[in-house]
Design a protein around this motif. Structure first.
Motif, PDB file in Angstrom:
ATOM      1  N   ASP A   1       0.941  -1.027  -0.054  1.00  0.00           N
ATOM      2  CA  ASP A   1      -0.011   0.007  -0.015  1.00  0.00           C
ATOM      3  C   ASP A   1       0.693   1.338   0.075  1.00  0.00           C
ATOM      4  O   ASP A   1       0.450   2.192  -0.639  1.00  0.00           O
ATOM      5  N   GLU A   2       2.075   1.098   0.456  1.00  0.00           N
ATOM      6  CA  GLU A   2       2.948   2.191   0.494  1.00  0.00           C
ATOM      7  C   GLU A   2       3.306   2.582  -0.997  1.00  0.00           C
ATOM      8  O   GLU A   2       3.673   3.968  -1.182  1.00  0.00           O
ATOM      9  N   VAL A   3       3.691   1.518  -1.674  1.00  0.00           N
ATOM     10  CA  VAL A   3       4.075   1.816  -3.125  1.00  0.00           C
ATOM     11  C   VAL A   3       2.705   2.311  -3.793  1.00  0.00           C
ATOM     12  O   VAL A   3       3.065   3.277  -4.515  1.00  0.00           O
ATOM     13  N   TYR A   4       1.875   1.828  -3.417  1.00  0.00           N
ATOM     14  CA  TYR A   4       0.431   2.442  -3.949  1.00  0.00           C
ATOM     15  C   TYR A   4       0.255   3.858  -3.883  1.00  0.00           C
ATOM     16  O   TYR A   4      -0.051   4.623  -4.760  1.00  0.00           O
ATOM     17  N   ARG A   5       0.594   4.233  -2.503  1.00  0.00           N
ATOM     18  CA  ARG A   5       0.424   5.596  -2.138  1.00  0.00           C
ATOM     19  C   ARG A   5       1.632   6.462  -2.987  1.00  0.00           C
ATOM     20  O   ARG A   5       0.991   7.642  -3.393  1.00  0.00           O
ATOM     21  N   ARG A   6       2.681   5.971  -2.956  1.00  0.00           N
ATOM     22  CA  ARG A   6       3.533   6.645  -3.429  1.00  0.00           C
ATOM     23  C   ARG A   6       3.270   7.121  -5.114  1.00  0.00           C
ATOM     24  O   ARG A   6       3.621   8.051  -5.623  1.00  0.00           O
ATOM     25  N   PHE A   7       2.722   5.939  -5.836  1.00  0.00           N
ATOM     26  CA  PHE A   7       2.391   6.199  -7.126  1.00  0.00           C
ATOM     27  C   PHE A   7       1.339   7.050  -7.321  1.00  0.00           C
ATOM     28  O   PHE A   7       1.537   7.965  -8.267  1.00  0.00           O
ATOM     29  N   ILE A   8       0.585   7.378  -6.341  1.00  0.00           N
ATOM     30  CA  ILE A   8      -0.570   8.421  -6.281  1.00  0.00           C
ATOM     31  C   ILE A   8       0.044   9.697  -6.081  1.00  0.00           C
ATOM     32  O   ILE A   8      -0.013  10.565  -6.762  1.00  0.00           O
ATOM     33  N   ASP A   9       0.999   9.804  -5.416  1.00  0.00           N
ATOM     34  CA  ASP A   9       1.770  10.950  -5.104  1.00  0.00           C
ATOM     35  C   ASP A   9       2.415  11.427  -6.313  1.00  0.00           C
ATOM     36  O   ASP A   9       2.649  12.508  -6.880  1.00  0.00           O
ATOM     37  N   GLU A  10       3.326  10.395  -7.016  1.00  0.00           N
ATOM     38  CA  GLU A  10       3.885  10.737  -8.097  1.00  0.00           C
ATOM     39  C   GLU A  10       2.864  11.087  -9.460  1.00  0.00           C
ATOM     40  O   GLU A  10       3.302  11.924  -9.922  1.00  0.00           O
ATOM     41  N   LEU A  11       1.647  10.594  -9.354  1.00  0.00           N
ATOM     42  CA  LEU A  11       0.788  11.090 -10.090  1.00  0.00           C
ATOM     43  C   LEU A  11       0.438  12.683  -9.924  1.00  0.00           C
ATOM     44  O   LEU A  11       0.060  13.214 -10.908  1.00  0.00           O
ATOM     45  N   GLY A  12       0.527  12.962  -8.585  1.00  0.00           N
ATOM     46  CA  GLY A  12      -0.180  14.238  -8.566  1.00  0.00           C
ATOM     47  C   GLY A  12       0.857  15.140  -8.700  1.00  0.00           C
ATOM     48  O   GLY A  12       0.700  16.381  -9.061  1.00  0.00           O
ATOM     49  N   LYS A  13       2.109  14.816  -8.787  1.00  0.00           N
ATOM     50  CA  LYS A  13       3.334  15.549  -9.094  1.00  0.00           C
ATOM     51  C   LYS A  13       3.244  15.953 -10.630  1.00  0.00           C
ATOM     52  O   LYS A  13       4.027  16.915 -11.108  1.00  0.00           O
ATOM     53  N   MET A  14       2.564  15.078 -11.455  1.00  0.00           N
ATOM     54  CA  MET A  14       2.624  15.365 -12.815  1.00  0.00           C
ATOM     55  C   MET A  14       2.085  16.745 -13.325  1.00  0.00           C
ATOM     56  O   MET A  14       0.924  17.138 -12.647  1.00  0.00           O
ATOM     57  N   ASP A  15       2.591  17.152 -14.314  1.00  0.00           N
ATOM     58  CA  ASP A  15       1.876  18.333 -14.953  1.00  0.00           C
ATOM     59  C   ASP A  15       0.808  18.027 -16.017  1.00  0.00           C
ATOM     60  O   ASP A  15      -0.272  18.725 -15.857  1.00  0.00           O
ATOM     61  N   GLU A  16       0.737  16.781 -16.429  1.00  0.00           N
ATOM     62  CA  GLU A  16      -0.212  16.414 -17.569  1.00  0.00           C
ATOM     63  C   GLU A  16      -1.451  16.235 -16.551  1.00  0.00           C
ATOM     64  O   GLU A  16      -1.604  15.708 -15.485  1.00  0.00           O
ATOM     65  N   LYS A  17      -2.515  16.329 -17.262  1.00  0.00           N
ATOM     66  CA  LYS A  17      -4.080  16.033 -16.714  1.00  0.00           C
ATOM     67  C   LYS A  17      -4.402  14.647 -17.076  1.00  0.00           C
ATOM     68  O   LYS A  17      -5.482  14.290 -16.647  1.00  0.00           O
ATOM     69  N   LEU A  18      -3.944  13.982 -18.015  1.00  0.00           N
ATOM     70  CA  LEU A  18      -4.230  12.750 -18.444  1.00  0.00           C
ATOM     71  C   LEU A  18      -3.266  11.818 -18.404  1.00  0.00           C
ATOM     72  O   LEU A  18      -2.275  12.166 -18.835  1.00  0.00           O
TER      73      LEU A  18
END
Length: 410
Positions: free
Chosen positions: A139-156
DNA sequence: GTCAATTCACATGAAAGAGACCACGGTCTAGTG
DNA sequence: CTAGACCGTGGTCTCTTTCATGTGAATTGACGA
Protein backbone atom coordinates in the motif's frame (compact mmCIF):
# COMPACT_ATOMS: atom_id res chain seq x y z
CA UNK A 1 56.15 -26.38 -31.42
CA UNK A 2 56.51 -25.76 -35.07
CA UNK A 3 53.59 -27.99 -35.85
CA UNK A 4 51.46 -26.22 -33.32
CA UNK A 5 52.41 -22.88 -34.74
CA UNK A 6 51.68 -24.01 -38.23
CA UNK A 7 48.38 -25.47 -37.19
CA UNK A 8 47.44 -22.27 -35.51
CA UNK A 9 48.41 -20.31 -38.55
CA UNK A 10 46.26 -22.40 -40.80
CA UNK A 11 43.39 -22.18 -38.36
CA UNK A 12 43.76 -18.46 -38.08
CA UNK A 13 43.72 -18.18 -41.83
CA UNK A 14 40.41 -20.00 -41.94
CA UNK A 15 38.97 -17.78 -39.25
CA UNK A 16 40.17 -14.71 -41.08
CA UNK A 17 38.53 -15.94 -44.18
CA UNK A 18 35.26 -16.41 -42.38
CA UNK A 19 35.46 -12.96 -40.88
CA UNK A 20 36.48 -11.37 -44.15
CA UNK A 21 33.80 -13.00 -46.16
CA UNK A 22 31.00 -12.35 -43.73
CA UNK A 23 30.22 -9.04 -45.33
CA UNK A 24 29.77 -10.29 -48.85
CA UNK A 25 28.29 -13.60 -47.81
CA UNK A 26 25.61 -12.11 -45.66
CA UNK A 27 22.13 -12.36 -47.04
CA UNK A 28 20.85 -9.66 -44.76
CA UNK A 29 20.79 -6.00 -45.27
CA UNK A 30 19.24 -5.28 -41.91
CA UNK A 31 18.35 -8.19 -39.72
CA UNK A 32 16.63 -6.01 -37.14
CA UNK A 33 13.65 -5.62 -39.39
CA UNK A 34 12.80 -9.25 -38.86
CA UNK A 35 12.91 -8.99 -35.07
CA UNK A 36 9.39 -9.09 -33.77
CA UNK A 37 9.83 -5.94 -31.71
CA UNK A 38 10.86 -3.91 -34.69
CA UNK A 39 8.38 -1.21 -35.49
CA UNK A 40 7.76 -0.84 -39.21
CA UNK A 41 6.53 2.52 -40.40
CA UNK A 42 3.12 1.31 -41.44
CA UNK A 43 1.25 -1.70 -40.24
CA UNK A 44 -0.38 -3.85 -42.86
CA UNK A 45 -3.91 -5.21 -42.57
CA UNK A 46 -4.62 -3.49 -39.30
CA UNK A 47 -6.02 -0.20 -40.59
CA UNK A 48 -9.46 -0.89 -39.25
CA UNK A 49 -8.21 -1.68 -35.76
CA UNK A 50 -5.82 1.22 -35.66
CA UNK A 51 -8.54 3.62 -36.73
CA UNK A 52 -10.82 2.27 -34.03
CA UNK A 53 -8.20 2.65 -31.35
CA UNK A 54 -7.44 6.13 -32.55
CA UNK A 55 -11.07 7.15 -32.49
CA UNK A 56 -11.52 5.75 -29.02
CA UNK A 57 -8.47 7.53 -27.67
CA UNK A 58 -9.00 10.72 -29.65
CA UNK A 59 -10.91 12.63 -26.93
CA UNK A 60 -7.69 12.87 -24.96
CA UNK A 61 -6.46 15.47 -27.44
CA UNK A 62 -9.16 17.74 -26.07
CA UNK A 63 -8.17 16.91 -22.55
CA UNK A 64 -11.12 14.62 -21.97
CA UNK A 65 -10.73 11.17 -20.55
CA UNK A 66 -11.22 8.52 -23.22
CA UNK A 67 -13.07 5.31 -22.43
CA UNK A 68 -11.05 2.52 -20.98
CA UNK A 69 -10.17 0.10 -23.71
CA UNK A 70 -9.65 -3.59 -23.83
CA UNK A 71 -7.85 -5.31 -26.66
CA UNK A 72 -7.88 -9.03 -27.32
CA UNK A 73 -6.06 -11.19 -29.75
CA UNK A 74 -3.75 -14.14 -29.98
CA UNK A 75 0.02 -13.67 -29.98
CA UNK A 76 1.45 -12.14 -33.10
CA UNK A 77 -1.73 -10.50 -34.31
CA UNK A 78 -0.32 -7.02 -34.12
CA UNK A 79 -1.98 -5.82 -30.92
CA UNK A 80 1.09 -4.39 -29.29
CA UNK A 81 2.34 -2.92 -32.51
CA UNK A 82 -0.95 -1.19 -33.24
CA UNK A 83 -1.47 0.29 -29.81
CA UNK A 84 2.10 1.47 -29.70
CA UNK A 85 1.70 3.01 -33.10
CA UNK A 86 -1.34 4.99 -31.99
CA UNK A 87 0.37 5.92 -28.74
CA UNK A 88 3.35 7.15 -30.72
CA UNK A 89 1.16 9.31 -32.92
CA UNK A 90 -0.61 10.74 -29.90
CA UNK A 91 2.70 11.54 -28.28
CA UNK A 92 3.85 13.27 -31.43
CA UNK A 93 0.73 15.41 -31.49
CA UNK A 94 0.85 16.42 -27.88
CA UNK A 95 4.56 16.98 -27.65
CA UNK A 96 5.31 19.92 -25.42
CA UNK A 97 1.66 20.55 -24.68
CA UNK A 98 1.60 18.91 -21.28
CA UNK A 99 -1.87 17.51 -21.62
CA UNK A 100 -1.19 13.87 -21.94
CA UNK A 101 1.15 11.23 -20.72
CA UNK A 102 1.28 7.71 -22.09
CA UNK A 103 3.10 4.83 -20.50
CA UNK A 104 3.42 1.31 -21.76
CA UNK A 105 4.05 -1.62 -19.47
CA UNK A 106 4.39 -5.26 -20.31
CA UNK A 107 3.08 -7.24 -17.38
CA UNK A 108 4.65 -10.46 -18.49
CA UNK A 109 8.25 -9.43 -18.03
CA UNK A 110 9.57 -11.55 -15.22
CA UNK A 111 11.23 -9.77 -12.34
CA UNK A 112 9.97 -6.47 -13.70
CA UNK A 113 6.24 -6.40 -13.61
CA UNK A 114 4.74 -9.68 -12.56
CA UNK A 115 3.43 -8.69 -9.16
CA UNK A 116 1.27 -5.85 -7.95
CA UNK A 117 4.20 -4.36 -6.08
CA UNK A 118 6.49 -4.51 -9.08
CA UNK A 119 3.94 -3.13 -11.49
CA UNK A 120 3.44 -0.06 -9.34
CA UNK A 121 7.17 0.20 -8.70
CA UNK A 122 7.82 0.10 -12.42
CA UNK A 123 5.20 2.76 -13.06
CA UNK A 124 6.68 5.00 -10.41
CA UNK A 125 10.06 4.58 -12.01
CA UNK A 126 8.61 5.56 -15.37
CA UNK A 127 7.10 8.65 -13.83
CA UNK A 128 10.48 9.64 -12.52
CA UNK A 129 10.20 8.47 -8.92
CA UNK A 130 12.23 5.78 -7.26
CA UNK A 131 11.23 2.85 -5.11
CA UNK A 132 13.25 0.00 -3.67
CA UNK A 133 12.99 -3.41 -5.30
CA UNK A 134 11.46 -4.85 -2.18
CA UNK A 135 10.93 -4.14 1.47
CA UNK A 136 8.07 -1.70 1.29
CA UNK A 137 4.47 -2.57 2.06
CA UNK A 138 2.38 -2.73 -1.08
CA UNK A 139 0.00 0.00 0.00
CA UNK A 140 2.99 2.25 0.55
CA UNK A 141 4.04 1.73 -3.06
CA UNK A 142 0.48 2.35 -4.12
CA UNK A 143 0.41 5.59 -2.15
CA UNK A 144 3.68 6.70 -3.65
CA UNK A 145 2.31 6.02 -7.08
CA UNK A 146 -0.59 8.35 -6.35
CA UNK A 147 1.85 10.94 -5.05
CA UNK A 148 3.88 10.67 -8.23
CA UNK A 149 0.73 11.09 -10.30
CA UNK A 150 -0.13 14.19 -8.31
CA UNK A 151 3.23 15.68 -9.16
CA UNK A 152 2.64 15.34 -12.88
CA UNK A 153 1.91 18.40 -14.98
CA UNK A 154 -0.31 16.52 -17.39
CA UNK A 155 -4.00 16.12 -16.72
CA UNK A 156 -4.40 12.80 -18.46
CA UNK A 157 -2.59 9.56 -18.03
CA UNK A 158 -3.00 6.71 -20.46
CA UNK A 159 -1.73 3.47 -19.09
CA UNK A 160 -1.19 0.63 -21.52
CA UNK A 161 -0.91 -2.73 -19.80
CA UNK A 162 0.25 -5.39 -22.19
CA UNK A 163 -0.35 -9.06 -21.45
CA UNK A 164 -2.52 -8.07 -18.58
CA UNK A 165 -3.96 -11.57 -18.33
CA UNK A 166 -0.57 -12.83 -17.20
CA UNK A 167 -0.52 -10.39 -14.34
CA UNK A 168 -4.02 -11.19 -13.24
CA UNK A 169 -3.36 -14.89 -13.40
CA UNK A 170 -0.47 -14.50 -11.00
CA UNK A 171 -1.81 -11.84 -8.72
CA UNK A 172 -5.46 -11.42 -7.96
CA UNK A 173 -7.65 -9.02 -9.86
CA UNK A 174 -7.89 -6.56 -7.02
CA UNK A 175 -4.94 -4.72 -8.43
CA UNK A 176 -7.10 -3.99 -11.43
CA UNK A 177 -9.81 -2.94 -9.06
CA UNK A 178 -7.38 -0.55 -7.42
CA UNK A 179 -6.49 0.85 -10.81
CA UNK A 180 -10.06 1.45 -11.85
CA UNK A 181 -10.80 3.06 -8.53
CA UNK A 182 -7.83 5.35 -8.90
CA UNK A 183 -9.81 8.03 -10.68
CA UNK A 184 -11.96 8.68 -7.64
CA UNK A 185 -8.90 9.23 -5.49
CA UNK A 186 -7.36 11.77 -7.80
CA UNK A 187 -8.86 15.16 -8.37
CA UNK A 188 -6.64 16.86 -10.88
CA UNK A 189 -5.66 13.95 -13.07
CA UNK A 190 -7.52 11.23 -14.86
CA UNK A 191 -6.38 7.79 -15.82
CA UNK A 192 -7.37 5.79 -18.83
CA UNK A 193 -6.43 2.14 -18.83
CA UNK A 194 -5.77 0.23 -22.01
CA UNK A 195 -5.56 -3.49 -21.33
CA UNK A 196 -4.09 -5.88 -23.84
CA UNK A 197 -4.70 -9.58 -23.44
CA UNK A 198 -3.86 -12.75 -25.32
CA UNK A 199 -6.56 -14.68 -23.61
CA UNK A 200 -10.04 -14.25 -24.97
CA UNK A 201 -11.63 -15.66 -21.85
CA UNK A 202 -9.79 -13.19 -19.71
CA UNK A 203 -12.78 -11.04 -18.84
CA UNK A 204 -14.63 -14.04 -17.46
CA UNK A 205 -11.96 -14.48 -14.88
CA UNK A 206 -12.19 -11.08 -13.31
CA UNK A 207 -14.56 -9.38 -10.95
CA UNK A 208 -17.79 -8.00 -12.35
CA UNK A 209 -17.18 -4.47 -11.08
CA UNK A 210 -13.71 -4.36 -12.60
CA UNK A 211 -14.99 -5.86 -15.77
CA UNK A 212 -17.62 -3.26 -16.40
CA UNK A 213 -15.36 -0.31 -15.77
CA UNK A 214 -12.32 -1.71 -17.51
CA UNK A 215 -13.95 -2.79 -20.71
CA UNK A 216 -15.95 0.24 -21.63
CA UNK A 217 -14.70 -0.40 -25.11
CA UNK A 218 -13.58 -3.72 -26.50
CA UNK A 219 -11.63 -4.58 -29.57
CA UNK A 220 -10.73 -7.95 -30.98
CA UNK A 221 -7.74 -8.55 -33.23
CA UNK A 222 -8.46 -11.46 -35.54
CA UNK A 223 -5.55 -13.67 -36.58
CA UNK A 224 -3.90 -12.93 -39.88
CA UNK A 225 -4.71 -15.30 -42.67
CA UNK A 226 -2.05 -16.77 -44.90
CA UNK A 227 -2.41 -14.11 -47.57
CA UNK A 228 -2.06 -11.27 -45.12
CA UNK A 229 0.94 -12.95 -43.58
CA UNK A 230 2.46 -13.17 -47.02
CA UNK A 231 2.04 -9.46 -47.53
CA UNK A 232 3.66 -8.70 -44.22
CA UNK A 233 6.51 -11.08 -44.81
CA UNK A 234 7.10 -9.85 -48.31
CA UNK A 235 7.34 -6.28 -47.19
CA UNK A 236 9.70 -6.97 -44.35
CA UNK A 237 11.77 -9.39 -46.38
CA UNK A 238 12.27 -6.77 -49.07
CA UNK A 239 13.66 -4.37 -46.53
CA UNK A 240 15.60 -6.88 -44.55
CA UNK A 241 17.28 -9.11 -47.14
CA UNK A 242 19.51 -8.22 -50.00
CA UNK A 243 17.78 -8.39 -53.39
CA UNK A 244 16.97 -11.80 -54.87
CA UNK A 245 17.59 -13.72 -51.69
CA UNK A 246 14.03 -14.75 -51.04
CA UNK A 247 11.60 -15.92 -53.64
CA UNK A 248 7.83 -16.06 -53.41
CA UNK A 249 7.65 -19.77 -52.75
CA UNK A 250 9.66 -19.36 -49.59
CA UNK A 251 7.47 -16.57 -48.34
CA UNK A 252 4.34 -18.55 -49.08
CA UNK A 253 5.66 -21.52 -47.20
CA UNK A 254 6.58 -19.36 -44.23
CA UNK A 255 3.14 -17.81 -44.21
CA UNK A 256 1.49 -21.19 -44.45
CA UNK A 257 3.47 -22.50 -41.48
CA UNK A 258 2.56 -19.53 -39.35
CA UNK A 259 -1.05 -19.45 -40.46
CA UNK A 260 -1.36 -22.95 -39.14
CA UNK A 261 -0.26 -21.62 -35.77
CA UNK A 262 -3.24 -19.29 -35.38
CA UNK A 263 -1.84 -16.66 -37.75
CA UNK A 264 1.09 -15.68 -35.64
CA UNK A 265 3.08 -13.04 -37.50
CA UNK A 266 5.82 -13.11 -34.93
CA UNK A 267 6.34 -16.76 -35.60
CA UNK A 268 6.41 -16.16 -39.33
CA UNK A 269 9.08 -13.50 -39.01
CA UNK A 270 11.15 -15.69 -36.72
CA UNK A 271 10.90 -18.47 -39.22
CA UNK A 272 12.11 -16.29 -42.04
CA UNK A 273 14.95 -14.85 -40.04
CA UNK A 274 16.23 -18.21 -38.83
CA UNK A 275 15.89 -19.63 -42.32
CA UNK A 276 18.01 -16.76 -43.54
CA UNK A 277 20.62 -17.42 -40.90
CA UNK A 278 20.73 -21.10 -41.80
CA UNK A 279 21.09 -20.39 -45.49
CA UNK A 280 23.80 -17.90 -44.74
CA UNK A 281 25.70 -20.39 -42.64
CA UNK A 282 25.58 -22.89 -45.49
CA UNK A 283 27.00 -20.19 -47.75
CA UNK A 284 23.89 -20.25 -49.90
CA UNK A 285 22.99 -17.28 -52.01
CA UNK A 286 19.29 -17.85 -51.67
CA UNK A 287 16.89 -19.12 -49.09
CA UNK A 288 15.33 -22.35 -50.20
CA UNK A 289 12.17 -24.08 -49.05
CA UNK A 290 14.18 -26.65 -47.14
CA UNK A 291 15.61 -23.89 -45.03
CA UNK A 292 12.15 -23.07 -43.80
CA UNK A 293 11.65 -26.62 -42.66
CA UNK A 294 14.94 -26.74 -40.86
CA UNK A 295 14.30 -23.32 -39.38
CA UNK A 296 11.02 -24.59 -38.05
CA UNK A 297 12.82 -27.53 -36.49
CA UNK A 298 15.55 -25.37 -35.11
CA UNK A 299 13.19 -22.89 -33.47
CA UNK A 300 11.24 -25.70 -31.88
CA UNK A 301 14.40 -27.46 -30.79
CA UNK A 302 16.06 -24.39 -29.34
CA UNK A 303 12.93 -23.47 -27.47
CA UNK A 304 12.58 -26.88 -25.86
CA UNK A 305 16.25 -27.37 -25.06
CA UNK A 306 16.39 -23.91 -23.57
CA UNK A 307 13.44 -24.64 -21.32
CA UNK A 308 14.91 -27.93 -20.18
CA UNK A 309 18.30 -26.45 -19.50
CA UNK A 310 17.07 -23.57 -17.40
CA UNK A 311 14.52 -25.48 -15.38
CA UNK A 312 15.29 -25.90 -11.65
CA UNK A 313 16.68 -29.16 -10.42
CA UNK A 314 13.45 -30.55 -9.02
CA UNK A 315 11.72 -29.93 -12.33
CA UNK A 316 14.52 -31.66 -14.15
CA UNK A 317 14.21 -34.66 -11.88
CA UNK A 318 10.51 -34.95 -12.62
CA UNK A 319 11.15 -34.58 -16.32
CA UNK A 320 13.84 -37.21 -16.25
CA UNK A 321 11.45 -39.61 -14.55
CA UNK A 322 9.04 -39.04 -17.40
CA UNK A 323 11.79 -39.74 -19.89
CA UNK A 324 12.72 -42.97 -18.15
CA UNK A 325 9.12 -44.09 -18.00
CA UNK A 326 8.31 -43.29 -21.59
CA UNK A 327 11.37 -45.25 -22.60
CA UNK A 328 10.19 -48.28 -20.69
CA UNK A 329 6.57 -48.37 -21.73
CA UNK A 330 5.93 -46.16 -24.68
CA UNK A 331 2.24 -45.99 -23.92
CA UNK A 332 0.70 -43.54 -21.50
CA UNK A 333 2.19 -42.69 -18.14
CA UNK A 334 0.27 -41.80 -15.00
CA UNK A 335 0.94 -39.42 -12.16
CA UNK A 336 1.58 -42.17 -9.64
CA UNK A 337 4.28 -43.81 -11.76
CA UNK A 338 6.05 -40.54 -12.29
CA UNK A 339 6.04 -39.79 -8.59
CA UNK A 340 7.43 -43.24 -7.78
CA UNK A 341 10.28 -42.88 -10.25
CA UNK A 342 10.87 -39.36 -9.11
CA UNK A 343 11.27 -40.43 -5.48
CA UNK A 344 13.73 -43.11 -6.50
CA UNK A 345 15.69 -40.60 -8.53
CA UNK A 346 15.78 -38.15 -5.65
CA UNK A 347 17.26 -40.76 -3.36
CA UNK A 348 19.85 -41.58 -5.99
CA UNK A 349 21.06 -38.00 -6.34
CA UNK A 350 20.50 -37.25 -2.64
CA UNK A 351 17.93 -34.60 -3.21
CA UNK A 352 14.97 -33.60 -1.07
CA UNK A 353 11.75 -35.29 -2.12
CA UNK A 354 8.88 -32.98 -2.83
CA UNK A 355 5.32 -33.88 -1.96
CA UNK A 356 2.99 -35.37 -4.50
CA UNK A 357 0.97 -32.19 -4.37
CA UNK A 358 3.93 -30.20 -5.58
CA UNK A 359 4.89 -32.70 -8.26
CA UNK A 360 1.33 -32.50 -9.50
CA UNK A 361 1.78 -28.78 -10.00
CA UNK A 362 5.10 -29.31 -11.71
CA UNK A 363 3.44 -31.69 -14.14
CA UNK A 364 0.79 -29.09 -14.82
CA UNK A 365 3.53 -26.60 -15.60
CA UNK A 366 5.21 -28.98 -18.02
CA UNK A 367 1.88 -29.31 -19.72
CA UNK A 368 1.66 -25.54 -20.03
CA UNK A 369 5.16 -25.35 -21.44
CA UNK A 370 4.28 -27.97 -24.00
CA UNK A 371 6.87 -30.48 -22.87
CA UNK A 372 4.21 -33.04 -22.14
CA UNK A 373 0.61 -33.60 -23.03
CA UNK A 374 -1.35 -34.24 -19.88
CA UNK A 375 -5.00 -35.12 -19.70
CA UNK A 376 -6.91 -35.77 -16.53
CA UNK A 377 -8.71 -39.06 -16.86
CA UNK A 378 -10.75 -41.16 -14.53
CA UNK A 379 -10.20 -44.87 -14.39
CA UNK A 380 -13.20 -45.54 -12.24
CA UNK A 381 -12.25 -47.41 -9.16
CA UNK A 382 -8.61 -47.08 -10.11
CA UNK A 383 -8.95 -43.40 -9.41
CA UNK A 384 -8.36 -40.15 -11.22
CA UNK A 385 -5.03 -39.09 -12.54
CA UNK A 386 -3.14 -37.39 -15.30
CA UNK A 387 -2.42 -39.35 -18.40
CA UNK A 388 0.92 -38.08 -19.56
CA UNK A 389 2.52 -38.30 -22.95
CA UNK A 390 5.86 -36.84 -23.85
CA UNK A 391 5.36 -34.02 -26.33
CA UNK A 392 9.01 -33.58 -27.22
CA UNK A 393 9.74 -34.59 -30.82
CA UNK A 394 11.69 -37.79 -31.29
CA UNK A 395 14.77 -36.08 -32.68
CA UNK A 396 15.24 -33.87 -29.64
CA UNK A 397 14.63 -36.49 -26.98
CA UNK A 398 18.18 -37.79 -27.06
CA UNK A 399 19.74 -34.37 -26.71
CA UNK A 400 17.28 -33.47 -23.98
CA UNK A 401 18.22 -36.57 -22.02
CA UNK A 402 21.88 -35.74 -22.34
CA UNK A 403 21.26 -32.31 -20.92
CA UNK A 404 19.34 -33.75 -18.00
CA UNK A 405 21.86 -36.48 -17.21
CA UNK A 406 24.59 -33.91 -17.40
CA UNK A 407 23.02 -31.34 -15.17
CA UNK A 408 21.76 -33.86 -12.63
CA UNK A 409 25.09 -35.62 -12.43
CA UNK A 410 23.66 -39.06 -13.09
C1' DG B 1 -30.36 -56.32 -16.20
C1' DT B 2 -30.74 -51.71 -13.93
C1' DC B 3 -29.59 -48.10 -11.04
C1' DA B 4 -27.83 -45.51 -7.24
C1' DA B 5 -24.20 -45.58 -3.90
C1' DT B 6 -19.47 -46.32 -3.13
C1' DT B 7 -14.72 -45.90 -3.81
C1' DC B 8 -10.26 -44.97 -5.61
C1' DA B 9 -6.27 -42.00 -6.63
C1' DC B 10 -5.48 -38.43 -7.55
C1' DA B 11 -6.76 -33.10 -9.03
C1' DT B 12 -7.46 -28.71 -7.34
C1' DG B 13 -7.76 -24.84 -3.85
C1' DA B 14 -6.53 -22.27 0.07
C1' DA B 15 -3.62 -21.09 3.56
C1' DA B 16 0.41 -20.79 5.71
C1' DG B 17 5.54 -21.55 6.56
C1' DA B 18 10.53 -21.24 5.38
C1' DG B 19 14.17 -18.80 3.75
C1' DA B 20 16.10 -15.33 0.76
C1' DC B 21 16.13 -10.65 -0.09
C1' DC B 22 15.57 -5.80 1.02
C1' DA B 23 14.39 -0.92 3.28
C1' DC B 24 14.17 1.70 7.15
C1' DG B 25 15.25 3.61 11.54
C1' DG B 26 17.77 3.29 15.73
C1' DT B 27 22.10 2.39 18.09
C1' DC B 28 26.92 1.79 18.41
C1' DT B 29 31.68 2.84 17.09
C1' DA B 30 35.64 4.98 15.43
C1' DG B 31 37.59 8.87 13.37
C1' DT B 32 37.82 13.90 13.23
C1' DG B 33 38.42 18.60 14.82
C1' DC C 1 30.22 15.64 16.57
C1' DT C 2 29.37 12.83 12.69
C1' DA C 3 29.75 9.27 9.02
C1' DG C 4 29.47 4.68 8.59
C1' DA C 5 28.85 -0.11 10.44
C1' DC C 6 25.59 -2.98 12.47
C1' DC C 7 21.22 -4.78 14.06
C1' DG C 8 16.28 -5.61 14.65
C1' DT C 9 11.88 -5.16 12.59
C1' DG C 10 8.84 -5.61 9.13
C1' DG C 11 7.86 -6.05 4.47
C1' DT C 12 7.83 -8.91 -0.41
C1' DC C 13 8.60 -13.07 -3.17
C1' DT C 14 9.26 -17.77 -4.42
C1' DC C 15 8.94 -22.40 -3.45
C1' DT C 16 6.99 -25.62 -0.74
C1' DT C 17 4.00 -28.21 2.66
C1' DT C 18 -0.35 -29.08 4.96
C1' DC C 19 -5.02 -29.55 5.11
C1' DA C 20 -9.37 -29.74 2.85
C1' DT C 21 -12.39 -30.47 -0.70
C1' DG C 22 -13.70 -32.02 -5.42
C1' DT C 23 -14.23 -35.38 -9.18
C1' DG C 24 -15.50 -39.05 -12.90
C1' DA C 25 -16.32 -43.53 -13.90
C1' DA C 26 -15.49 -48.58 -12.71
C1' DT C 27 -17.28 -51.39 -9.27
C1' DT C 28 -20.51 -52.99 -6.04
C1' DG C 29 -24.62 -54.58 -4.34
C1' DA C 30 -29.54 -54.07 -3.66
C1' DC C 31 -33.57 -54.42 -6.21
C1' DG C 32 -37.04 -55.92 -9.38
C1' DA C 33 -38.23 -58.43 -13.66
Amino acid sequence: MFILWNYKKVKMGAVDEIFDSIGERSLFRNKQILQYNYNPGDILHRDEQIELIASILAPCLLGEKPSNLFIYGKTGTGKTLSIQHVAGELKKRTEGLNILRIEYLNCKLKKVADTEYRIFAELIKKLGGDVPVTGLPTDEVYRRFIDELGKMDEKLFILILDEIDQAVKKISDNFLYNLTRLNSELDNIQICVVGVSNDLRFLDMIDQRVKSSLSEEELVFPPYNALQLQDILKKRADESFKPNVVNDGVIAKCAAFAAREHGDARRALDLLRVAGELAEREANKKIRIEHIDSANNKIERDKILDIIETEPKQFQLVLHSIFLLSEKNNGAIFTGDVYMYYQELCRKVKCDILTQRRVSDILAEFDMLGLINARVISKGRQGRMREIKLAIPENIVKKSKEILVDSLGL
